[in-house]
Write a protein that holds these residues in place. Structure first.
Motif: not given
Length: 180
Positions: A50, A59-61, A97, A102
């Motif tokens: 992440t 927060m991004w993948d 994750k 999400w």
């Protein structure tokens, strides 16, 4: 014509559409990472796969859905609207994750990833490796406007509307969550 704009013109001829001249001129004057809109130091990269954007607190993948590993190996998946929503539910059910909240970003959020000094893909490839230069879904900013949505085409960073009535459109997804 600069070498970069010449290359863009050749590429545009090969793939059958023209690169907007405003973008070509802008890209020709950009030096990556010198004038980058999204420099590496704007992000915190975690071993979990992440990344947090310190400016937006999102927060991004790091990888597009379907890719994995530190280099985001593999092929990203392409989804219609229903499949996209099912993928998000599945990610949260499996505590993807380490998180179960999400979602697909809204249009304003996904636009923040566009790197105007890059093309093919128009994203910081150090932070988001192997991002396919394809169209990515976003959720409507206004939840009641759900018949059509816009997303970002990461080949050139431009936003395009896409109909998802009857699951007619296909796109990729990059999951996001609030970094709390």
């Amino acid at each position: 014509m600069t070498k970069q704009t010449t290359q863009q013109a050749i590429l545009a001829t090969l793939i059958g559409f023209s690169v907007p001249m405003a973008f070509a001129q802008q890209a020709a004057h950009c030096t990556y990472p010198g004038n980058a809109r999204n420099p590496d130091n704007a992000y915190i990269i975690y071993n979990s796969g992440t990344v947090t954007d310190t400016r937006t607190d999102l927060m991004w993948d790091r990888c597009s859905w379907g890719q994995s590993g530190a280099a985001c190996d593999g092929l990203s998946a392409s989804f219609n609207w229903s499949q996209m929503n099912e993928a998000v539910v599945a990610a949260n059910a499996q505590n993807y994750k380490g998180y179960s909240d999400w979602r697909v970003p809204n249009f304003d959020e996904i636009k923040t990833l566009v790197e105007s000094c890059r093309m093919n893909p128009a994203i910081n490839n150090n932070v988001f490796p192997n991002t396919p230069p394809n169209w990515y879904w976003s959720m409507p900013v206004v939840p009641t406007e759900v018949e059509d949505t816009a997303g970002v085409y990461f080949f050139d960073g431009y936003a395009y509307g896409y109909g998802h009535r009857n699951n007619q459109g296909f796109g990729r997804i990059r999951l996001v969550r609030d970094a709390r």
